[in-house]
Design a protein around this motif. Structure first.
Motif, PDB file in Angstrom:
ATOM      1  N   ARG A 145       0.847  -1.200   0.000  1.00 37.77           N
ATOM      2  CA  ARG A 145       0.000   0.000   0.000  1.00 37.77           C
ATOM      3  C   ARG A 145       0.878   1.244   0.000  1.00 37.77           C
ATOM      4  O   ARG A 145       1.852   1.327   0.751  1.00 37.77           O
ATOM      5  CB  ARG A 145      -0.911   0.016   1.233  1.00 37.77           C
ATOM      6  CG  ARG A 145      -1.757   1.276   1.389  1.00 37.77           C
ATOM      7  CD  ARG A 145      -2.579   1.214   2.673  1.00 37.77           C
ATOM      8  NE  ARG A 145      -3.380   2.404   2.865  1.00 37.77           N
ATOM      9  CZ  ARG A 145      -2.993   3.473   3.538  1.00 37.77           C
ATOM     10  NH1 ARG A 145      -1.779   3.500   4.112  1.00 37.77           N
ATOM     11  NH2 ARG A 145      -3.788   4.526   3.676  1.00 37.77           N
ATOM     12  N   PHE A 146       0.528   2.198  -0.852  1.00 34.95           N
ATOM     13  CA  PHE A 146       1.184   3.504  -0.891  1.00 34.95           C
ATOM     14  C   PHE A 146       0.239   4.528  -0.292  1.00 34.95           C
ATOM     15  O   PHE A 146      -0.900   4.677  -0.739  1.00 34.95           O
ATOM     16  CB  PHE A 146       1.526   3.881  -2.333  1.00 34.95           C
ATOM     17  CG  PHE A 146       2.258   5.178  -2.492  1.00 34.95           C
ATOM     18  CD1 PHE A 146       3.608   5.271  -2.198  1.00 34.95           C
ATOM     19  CD2 PHE A 146       1.596   6.317  -2.936  1.00 34.95           C
ATOM     20  CE1 PHE A 146       4.296   6.470  -2.349  1.00 34.95           C
ATOM     21  CE2 PHE A 146       2.261   7.515  -3.092  1.00 34.95           C
ATOM     22  CZ  PHE A 146       3.622   7.593  -2.804  1.00 34.95           C
ATOM     23  N   ASP A 147       0.670   5.224   0.768  1.00 33.13           N
ATOM     24  CA  ASP A 147      -0.209   6.151   1.480  1.00 33.13           C
ATOM     25  C   ASP A 147      -0.079   7.591   1.018  1.00 33.13           C
ATOM     26  O   ASP A 147      -0.605   8.507   1.662  1.00 33.13           O
ATOM     27  CB  ASP A 147       0.063   6.077   2.985  1.00 33.13           C
ATOM     28  CG  ASP A 147       1.488   6.501   3.353  1.00 33.13           C
ATOM     29  OD1 ASP A 147       2.249   6.924   2.448  1.00 33.13           O
ATOM     30  OD2 ASP A 147       1.851   6.387   4.542  1.00 33.13           O
ATOM     31  N   GLY A 148       0.604   7.797  -0.108  1.00 31.48           N
ATOM     32  CA  GLY A 148       0.844   9.141  -0.594  1.00 31.48           C
ATOM     33  C   GLY A 148       2.268   9.589  -0.376  1.00 31.48           C
ATOM     34  O   GLY A 148       2.735  10.544  -1.006  1.00 31.48           O
ATOM     35  N   THR A 149       2.977   8.881   0.512  1.00 32.37           N
ATOM     36  CA  THR A 149       4.360   9.225   0.821  1.00 32.37           C
ATOM     37  C   THR A 149       5.298   8.037   0.685  1.00 32.37           C
ATOM     38  O   THR A 149       6.373   8.141   0.105  1.00 32.37           O
ATOM     39  CB  THR A 149       4.473   9.777   2.260  1.00 32.37           C
ATOM     40  OG1 THR A 149       3.597  10.906   2.386  1.00 32.37           O
ATOM     41  CG2 THR A 149       5.897  10.211   2.559  1.00 32.37           C
ATOM     42  N   ALA A 150       4.887   6.887   1.241  1.00 30.97           N
ATOM     43  CA  ALA A 150       5.766   5.723   1.275  1.00 30.97           C
ATOM     44  C   ALA A 150       4.978   4.446   1.049  1.00 30.97           C
ATOM     45  O   ALA A 150       3.769   4.392   1.276  1.00 30.97           O
ATOM     46  CB  ALA A 150       6.503   5.657   2.612  1.00 30.97           C
TER      47      ALA A 150
END
Length: 221
Positions: free
Chosen positions: A71-76
């Protein structure tokens, strides 16, 4: 048109996010997010099966034999589950597909259909009308609905229950837009099938345009 990336590497996967950003991955390049004409590397690892949920939330699998769900949370990126964690009959557990709905993340593999609602992964049995015992070949998530392509046809899942989908059993769903309109083909027949399978609307076939069968399809809103 503007060239935003020049590479001889083979494309692994490419998908357009609801935000308008284009996600693309290559073995030697990694994973890129292209927006505003600029290509930004978001991971040195290549990812596959991009699906999007919420603002900046991306789900994908690593592009490798020993695949993982991430999963990419917008940052990592966070790798949440390995291939070996989806236990079942096969040690060499191959991935079929990945999808997201508004309430869950779905993984279909040789070892079955699995759902993650934020706390734990659980096995989801197939429809009672499905007889082969194999997990679905393809998953499509739209809102709260999951469309699953089994060997004997399409089924939709919502609120803990399966229901048949109005779509040719020997057909494919190649594209579906955010409103649930779908396009595909019927195996062994020329032409395009159109419909809204998740709403229960009947599917209809239209003749193929002169020049042969289509290689790909897309639907806007």
């Amino acid at each position: 048109s503007t060239v935003v990336l020049s590479t001889k590497e083979t494309l692994i996967d490419m998908a357009m996010a609801p935000s308008g950003a284009l996600w693309a991955s290559y073995y030697e390049v990694g994973t890129l997010r292209i927006r505003g004409g600029e290509a930004e590397k978001v991971s040195a690892d290549p990812y596959d099966h991009f699906v999007f949920r919420g603002a900046g939330e991306v789900w994908a699998t690593t592009a490798s034999i020993g695949w993982e769900v991430a999963r990419f949370d917008g940052t990592a990126w966070t790798k949440l589950r390995k291939r070996e964690d989806f236990k079942g009959t096969y040690d060499d557990n191959k991935l079929n597909d990945l999808a997201v709905t508004s309430d869950a993340v779905w993984v279909s593999s040789w070892n079955g259909l699995f759902r993650f609602t934020g706390q734990a992964w659980e096995v989801v049995p197939g429809p009672k009308d499905h007889t082969s015992g194999r997990a679905p070949y393809r998953l499509i998530g739209r809102g709260r609905d999951l469309a699953a392509e089994y060997s004997d046809g399409f089924f939709a899942f919502r609120d803990g229950a399966w229901r048949p989908v109005s779509w040719p059993a020997s057909g494919s769903i190649v594209a579906m837009n955010g409103k649930g309109a779908a396009a595909g083909q019927k195996s062994g027949a020329r032409g395009v099938v159109l419909g809204a399978p998740l709403s229960g609307a009947p599917a209809s076939a239209i003749p193929v345009v002169p020049g042969g069968d289509p290689n790909d399809m897309a639907l806007d809103e």
